[in-house]
Design an enzyme around this catalytic site. Structure first.
Site, mmCIF file in Angstrom:
data_model
loop_
_atom_site.group_PDB
_atom_site.id
_atom_site.type_symbol
_atom_site.label_atom_id
_atom_site.label_comp_id
_atom_site.label_asym_id
_atom_site.label_seq_id
_atom_site.Cartn_x
_atom_site.Cartn_y
_atom_site.Cartn_z
ATOM 1 N N GLU A 1 -22.371 24.684 46.177
ATOM 2 C CA GLU A 1 -23.396 23.867 45.517
ATOM 3 C C GLU A 1 -24.767 24.546 45.500
ATOM 4 O OE1 GLU A 1 -22.474 21.462 43.840
ATOM 5 O OE2 GLU A 1 -20.471 21.194 44.661
ATOM 6 N N HIS B 1 -27.140 25.155 37.882
ATOM 7 C CA HIS B 1 -26.281 24.707 38.985
ATOM 8 C C HIS B 1 -24.804 24.922 38.629
ATOM 9 C CE1 HIS B 1 -25.011 21.941 42.293
ATOM 10 N NE2 HIS B 1 -24.019 21.687 41.450
HETATM 11 O O1 X8Z Z 1 -22.822 16.296 41.314
HETATM 12 C C1 X8Z Z 1 -23.654 17.172 41.238
HETATM 13 C C2 X8Z Z 1 -23.456 18.332 40.277
HETATM 14 C C3 X8Z Z 1 -22.032 18.677 40.081
HETATM 15 S S1 X8Z Z 1 -21.316 19.409 41.478
HETATM 16 C C4 X8Z Z 1 -24.042 17.967 38.935
HETATM 17 N N1 X8Z Z 1 -24.800 17.080 41.951
HETATM 18 C C5 X8Z Z 1 -25.060 15.950 42.854
HETATM 19 C C6 X8Z Z 1 -25.263 14.668 42.093
HETATM 20 O O2 X8Z Z 1 -25.441 14.704 40.883
HETATM 21 O O3 X8Z Z 1 -25.260 13.601 42.727
HETATM 22 C C7 X8Z Z 1 -25.870 18.052 41.989
HETATM 23 C C8 X8Z Z 1 -26.924 17.476 42.880
HETATM 24 C C9 X8Z Z 1 -26.299 16.335 43.605
HETATM 25 ZN ZN ZN Z 2 -22.046 21.286 41.886
#
Ligand code: X8Z
Ligand code: ZN
Length: 605
Positions: free
Chosen positions: A404, A375
């Site tokens: 994302e 990711h």
């Molecule tokens: O925050 C993120 C990434 C960094 S942009 C690790 N995500 C969200 C979360 O952790 O709440 C990826 C999936 C959803």
């Molecule tokens: Zn991210």
């Protein structure tokens, strides 16, 4: 109509009235004429000026995130303040060109300047400084994980309890402890909302939520409706999963802990926010002679360390035709949690210049984090693709959901076949392994959908005032129940501020992007698999090593934000709309199985 000579009246009342004679005062107000050329110059100067600051402001934030102290927070706040001041002035300045008929790029860049801020301050130095301090402190409070009284928790440790324990009391303790860090955020969060709304209004938006919804190349209200439309497409799949998971948890913990008619208590799903359930996969797994691959175990057996995990992820991208990451990526990134200082452990990917790319992540050697690494690298490869091709104001993704979605799209290609190719497993399971595989993916991805939707429903409500301050926490849990079918495991009151215990709320990162990404990644995957000549089911397709699919992906990434996202989506997939049929198709065999399991059950909550 050619509007070259259109005159715009600006600040007529402010222009030198004192020196004017009576007669002159009632004469025509002074006018400032702005031309198409002025608009172009304005954009060019803005790009130059913003670009000049970009690296140093980024470094101030990087240092704060990697070394969280009062001092680094103060420095970051100061840089943030100056940068907000400049961006707000530039955004307000776009108004003078609003009636000009401009070429496509000038108009698009002016729009980007206007709507680019996440939290605009009003043009008021004291309030700009206050806003910047608040946001910097909220971020640091989350990173440090301490209560107002000074009791500190390590999120990574508490998360491990949530992931590994099956003792409800122990999980409840971890769950409750993490939420002790956020009540102290409540007042400053409220003040932040107040100031940012003032800034948004000055820019012409109803409130900050309206500003956030305005960034999608369509009217803001239509965007909200579109999110709901797509949610309607995937809700039946989510509901089937929730029903099965609840039944299994009921079998495990009994009626006392998990009622078969109520939402699921939020501390039993293997994740601090119950946003992703893959850690309790074993509880709900389909019975099969071919169990799902335990990537965590395989990484351990093969002796992967954190860096090897990142190298492997990078290798996937280079197999598609991306150039390797620069050496500085390896020397400047943070891969492991330092023992001797506070860092903002929530994973992120950074571009500090057109040649400087880094991630910051406290990597655990787990299958879950193996996906998160893909990711994060998706962000870095996207950043580099557009940074090298586009002007400054287009150095962004088509919309934030695209950003994302890229690494996650690649992670969808982490199939058993791929794992065998890179030597992580010895044998590829036969087709009887499909259902367990899909169930595991659904526990990670389908479980997330309503959470991805509701976080900003809460924030939109907070910014618009529809959710009053005295109902911050209640509204949060109402949404959690309504969309996710989960509930707080113990009584919560307005003395709590549970949204603050989720990184993106104190971190002020909009969240709709993750919902969009969860839909888009399957659209991208479907198309890239088609290009790669995949003929089997979507879930068995891996585009690893396919340069043709890679070229298609790269060409979309290189577009950056230069075109509406609908154009970027069309260039890639031929479709102009978000379309959940790809995710539905992907999980179709699982849906059939889930509905079979649920046949005698009473679903819903
Ligand atoms: O925050 C993120 C990434 C960094 S942009 C690790 N995500 C969200 C979360 O952790 O709440 C990826 C999936 C959803
Ligand atoms: Zn991210």
């Amino acid at each position: 109509m050619n509007k070259t000579s259109l005159a715009l009246i600006i600040s007529a009342l402010l222009l030198g009235c004192q020196q004017q004679t009576e007669e002159k005062q009632i004469a025509e107000p002074k006018v400032a004429v702005v031309s198409i050329d002025d608009a172009k110059k304005y954009v060019a100067n803005a790009e130059k000026s913003l670009e000049a600051d970009y690296e140093i402001v980024g470094k101030a934030y990087w240092i704060q995130a990697n070394f969280v102290t009062d001092d680094t927070s103060a420095v970051a706040a100061k840089f943030g303040e100056e940068s907000t001041k400049k961006s707000v002035a530039l955004a307000l300045g776009t108004k003078q060109f609003k009636d000009l008929e401009l070429d496509y790029d000038t108009r698009r860049k002016l729009d980007a300047l206007k709507s680019g801020l996440v939290l605009p301050a009003p043009s008021d130095d004291a309030k700009t400084a206050e806003l910047s301090k608040i946001t910097s402190n909220l971020d640091a409070t989350y990173a440090k994980g301490c209560t107002a009284e000074g009791e500190c928790f390590v999120l990574g440790d508490l998360s491990k309890v949530m992931a590994d324990s099956d003792d409800p009391e122990e999980m409840l303790e971890a769950w409750t402890n993490w939420r002790k860090i956020s009540p102290q955020m409540r007042d400053s969060y409220q003040r932040m909302v107040e100031i940012a709304n003032e800034g948004s209004k000055q820019l012409g938006y109803a409130d900050t939520g309206a500003l956030w919804r305005s960034k999608y190349d369509m009217p803001a209200d239509e965007f909200a409706l579109d999110m709901d439309r797509v949610w309607g497409q995937v809700k039946p799949l989510y509901d089937s999963l929730q029903c099965h998971v609840r039944a299994k948890l009921n079998e495990k913990y009994g009626d006392e802990v998990v009622s078969l008619t109520q939402p699921i208590p939020a501390h039993l799903l293997g994740n601090m926010w119950a946003q992703s359930w893959e850690n309790i996969y074993e509880e709900v797994a389909p019975k099969s002679d071919t169990p799902a691959i335990d990537v965590t175990k395989r990484l351990e057996i093969k002796g992967y360390d954190e860096k090897a995990m990142v190298r492997t992820a990078e290798n996937f991208f280079t197999s598609l035709g991306f150039k390797p990451l620069p050496d500085t990526f390896w020397t400047k990134s943070l891969f492991t949690k330092p023992r001797d200082r506070d860092v903002q452990c929530h994973a992120s990917a950074w571009d500090l210049s057109t040649t400087d790319y880094r991630i910051k992540m406290c990597i655990n050697k787990t299958g879950e984090d193996f996906s998160v690494i893909h990711h994060e690298l998706g962000h870095n490869f996207y950043q580099r693709a557009y940074n090298l091709k586009q002007d400054f104001l287009y150095r962004n993704s088509a919309n934030d959901g695209f950003h994302e979605a890229i690494g996650d799209t690649i992670a969808l290609s982490i199939t058993p076949k791929y794992l065998k190719e890179i030597g992580l497993i010895e044998e590829e399971p036969d087709a009887s392994g499909d259902l367990p595989f899909l169930m595991k993916k659904a526990m990670a991805g389908v479980s997330f959908l309503p959470f991805g939707l509701l976080v900003d429903k809460w924030r939109w409500g907070v910014f618009s005032g529809e959710i009053p301050t005295e109902q911050y926490n209640k509204a949060w849990w109402d949404l959690r129940e309504k969309y996710q079918g989960i509930k707080a495991p113990i009584e919560r009151t307005e003395a709590d501020f549970d949204p603050g215990a989720k990184y993106h709320v104190p971190g002020n990162t909009p969240y709709s992007r993750y919902f969009l990404a969860r839909i888009l990644q399957f659209q991208f995957h479907r198309e890239l698999c088609k290009i790669a000549g995949n003929e089997g089911p979507l879930h068995r397709c891996s585009i690893y090593g396919n340069k043709k699919a890679g070229a298609k992906l790269i060409s979309m990434l290189e577009m950056g934000a230069s075109k509406p996202w609908q154009d970027a989506l069309e260039a890639m997939t031929g479709q102009r709309e978000m379309d959940a049929t790809a995710i539905i198709d992907y999980f179709a065999p699982l849906k059939v199985w889930l509905d079979e399991q649920n046949k005698e059950r009473q679903c819903g909550w």
